[in-house]
Design a protein around this motif. Structure first.
Motif, short mmCIF file in Angstrom:
data_model
loop_
_atom_site.label_atom_id
_atom_site.label_comp_id
_atom_site.label_asym_id
_atom_site.label_seq_id
_atom_site.Cartn_x
_atom_site.Cartn_y
_atom_site.Cartn_z
N GLY A 98 0.78 -1.25 -0.15
CA GLY A 98 0.64 -0.19 -0.08
C GLY A 98 1.27 1.27 0.16
N ASP B 73 0.44 8.34 -3.77
CA ASP B 73 -0.60 8.84 -4.01
C ASP B 73 -1.61 10.29 -3.33
OD1 ASP B 73 -1.81 9.42 -6.46
OD2 ASP B 73 -3.24 8.72 -5.82
N ARG B 74 -1.96 9.84 -2.48
CA ARG B 74 -2.37 10.38 -1.36
C ARG B 74 -1.36 11.41 -0.50
NH1 ARG B 74 -7.31 7.01 1.18
NH2 ARG B 74 -8.15 5.38 -0.81
N GLN C 283 -0.29 3.53 -3.38
CA GLN C 283 -1.46 4.23 -2.83
C GLN C 283 -1.05 5.69 -1.41
OE1 GLN C 283 -4.68 2.07 -1.41
NE2 GLN C 283 -6.38 3.55 -1.89
#
Length: 73
Positions: free
Chosen positions: A26, A32-33, A29
């Motif tokens: 993760g 990116d967040r 992700q």
């Protein structure tokens, strides 16, 4: 009897293997967040964060998260 040598998938490079591992945990992700986080008071896209800055923020976040988990036991 002939020795059997391992068959390596030459299509996978160290970079693709590392990217796959990051995605499985993760981290991709999370990065990116962090880079695209936005709420009513803050918009990360306006900061124009470099990849190194995003990685540093993620590193600090993960360190704090694991520190809190270790001390909670």
């Amino acid at each position: 009897m002939k020795p059997l040598f391992p068959q390596f998938d030459k299509s996978l490079t160290a970079e693709t293997t590392a990217q796959q591992t990051l995605a499985e945990f993760g981290v991709t992700q999370l990065l990116d967040r962090i880079k695209h986080y936005r709420d009513i008071d803050f918009d990360a896209s306006q900061m124009h964060l470099t990849d190194a800055e995003v990685n540093a923020i993620a590193n600090l976040f993960i360190q704090e998260l694991t520190r809190d988990t270790i001390f909670a036991r």
